[in-house]
Design an enzyme around this catalytic site. Sequence first.
Site, mmCIF file in Angstrom:
data_model
loop_
_atom_site.group_PDB
_atom_site.id
_atom_site.type_symbol
_atom_site.label_atom_id
_atom_site.label_comp_id
_atom_site.label_asym_id
_atom_site.label_seq_id
_atom_site.Cartn_x
_atom_site.Cartn_y
_atom_site.Cartn_z
ATOM 1 N N ASP A 56 -44.507 71.388 6.543
ATOM 2 C CA ASP A 56 -43.544 70.332 6.780
ATOM 3 C C ASP A 56 -42.646 70.814 7.941
ATOM 4 O O ASP A 56 -42.645 72.010 8.257
ATOM 5 C CB ASP A 56 -42.756 70.152 5.474
ATOM 6 C CG ASP A 56 -41.468 69.427 5.686
ATOM 7 O OD1 ASP A 56 -41.533 68.288 6.172
ATOM 8 O OD2 ASP A 56 -40.398 69.999 5.399
ATOM 9 N N ASP A 71 -38.787 69.549 9.034
ATOM 10 C CA ASP A 71 -37.365 69.730 8.709
ATOM 11 C C ASP A 71 -37.178 70.505 7.407
ATOM 12 O O ASP A 71 -37.800 70.177 6.397
ATOM 13 C CB ASP A 71 -36.663 68.366 8.562
ATOM 14 C CG ASP A 71 -36.616 67.596 9.873
ATOM 15 O OD1 ASP A 71 -37.666 67.430 10.496
ATOM 16 O OD2 ASP A 71 -35.525 67.160 10.251
HETATM 17 P P1 IMP Z 1 -40.037 66.258 7.774
HETATM 18 O O1 IMP Z 1 -39.107 67.045 6.868
HETATM 19 O O2 IMP Z 1 -40.639 67.094 8.846
HETATM 20 O O3 IMP Z 1 -41.068 65.490 6.995
HETATM 21 O O4 IMP Z 1 -39.128 65.196 8.615
HETATM 22 C C1 IMP Z 1 -38.358 64.200 7.992
HETATM 23 C C2 IMP Z 1 -37.310 63.647 8.921
HETATM 24 O O5 IMP Z 1 -37.872 63.123 10.128
HETATM 25 C C3 IMP Z 1 -36.591 62.450 8.322
HETATM 26 O O6 IMP Z 1 -35.557 62.830 7.488
HETATM 27 C C4 IMP Z 1 -36.074 61.702 9.548
HETATM 28 O O7 IMP Z 1 -34.788 62.163 9.887
HETATM 29 C C5 IMP Z 1 -37.014 62.073 10.673
HETATM 30 N N1 IMP Z 1 -37.849 60.951 11.154
HETATM 31 C C6 IMP Z 1 -37.977 60.598 12.417
HETATM 32 N N2 IMP Z 1 -38.850 59.576 12.548
HETATM 33 C C7 IMP Z 1 -39.287 59.295 11.319
HETATM 34 C C8 IMP Z 1 -40.242 58.353 10.826
HETATM 35 O O8 IMP Z 1 -40.857 57.559 11.547
HETATM 36 N N3 IMP Z 1 -40.445 58.356 9.498
HETATM 37 C C9 IMP Z 1 -39.805 59.230 8.679
HETATM 38 N N4 IMP Z 1 -38.934 60.128 9.102
HETATM 39 C C10 IMP Z 1 -38.655 60.169 10.425
HETATM 40 MG MG MG Z 2 -38.728 68.589 5.060
#
Ligand code: IMP
Ligand code: MG
Length: 426
Positions: free
Chosen positions: A161, A163
């Site tokens: 993942d 973030d």
């Molecule tokens: P992950 O933790 O890498 O899955 O990223 C999640 C974060 O990406 C979300 O909390 C959003 O802030 C950001 N984000 C940006 N674009 C999108 C999208 O199209 N769908 C969902 N999250 C997005």
């Molecule tokens: Mg995450």
Amino acid sequence: MVSPDADANERFQRYRVEYALKAHRRDALIEFIKGLLAVPFVLHCQPTAHLGDSSQAEMAREAHRRYAEIMKDVEVLINDHINYQNAGQADKSKLRFLVPTVGTFFTPLLLEKAFAAQDKKRAISSRRFVAPSFNDIRLILNTAQVMSLVENGPLKLVTFDGDVTLYDDGMCLEPGSPMIDRLLSLLRRGLHVGIVTAAGYTQAERYRERLFGLLDAIKTATDLTSEQKRNLIVLGGESNFLFRSNPESEFGLEWVPRSQWQLPEMRTWDEEGITELLNIAEAALGESVRSMGLNAEVIRKERAVGIIPKSGHKFEREQLEEAVLVAQKTLDATDVGRRIPFCAFNGGNDVFVDIGDKRLGVLCCQSFFGDVKGSNTLHIGDQFLSAGHNDFKARMAASCMWVASPLETMRSLDELFEYLDNGIPE
Ligand code: IMP
Ligand code: MG
């Protein structure tokens, strides 16, 4: 006087209330193990704090022995469950009876050895006042997963993942991040790497902004073969946009057309259905914005819709969870929501509904790199609660590791390298 029936009814009601309030915020397997470990803790730990108490060392030895026995017992329960799984009868296993929501195990888990390793680091058995916790057990399960992949894998693919797993929420992989060395080390060992993120962008340039430190390090690395340099992919929007690392291309990533990686089940989604699903999700999110008076902006994308706070505002955790559950339940009740997979999740300070999910994202990585199996794949993420968390679905595609920060991701990768290089401790 309360009749036994009324008493039972009240307990049932209380259970229902507890369940409604908490079910989506609990991990049933971790809670089950926590309950088992609570018994020796209550029976053997001495809640005394005299300075120089000589019974402390004896207590720690006894607690260690009892905890280790329990972890071994759970290891055996999981092996039994795997046997039923292999016979297509997972519903009949004892573990399924004890933890009805327990899912698929892609490998056995070396829980006894993992407990010994984590007890050394966290001194769980030496604690007199604080019982084995959710975090203790989450970390034991992570270590057990790494050990089992090293012993039974072999590990071929690691998906991450973005973030909170590779970088802090909303941040980037900047040059000098100690995570980069570890990611290069995976590539150097001939492993494939996927970044399966909800962040959904249609252009390589946007992913470059988030990953530039890593992409530059791949480009300049002198100890990676040109094939290894191409063994990283980014799957954005859960399972919607695929980019492959290519040091020759302008942004270090090249777009790969869907026709080259889409799974057969994804080819059946029609554009009208996708639009209808996103329309319903947008309406549901709008309703939450109104009912809770959120200072929010709605973002509509090709394959996602979300709400983010207007500048200077922040959503409360409860508001985020409420908005996710409203969107999830609204879509669950529609035909299109049952036909096309979607993922409604709480992104920390935003809520998104994406088309597809990380089960598909990880499966796409596996098929892109040539039919890699779940038992040869490790997915590392921070969002594993059943509702509102987007890594949860990856459990259906691969063995998983649940981290709470990029620092924990790095520690787990170091553990993996240690076991790959020196074997699993006896
Ligand atoms: P992950 O933790 O890498 O899955 O990223 C999640 C974060 O990406 C979300 O909390 C959003 O802030 C950001 N984000 C940006 N674009 C999108 C999208 O199209 N769908 C969902 N999250 C997005
Ligand atoms: Mg995450």
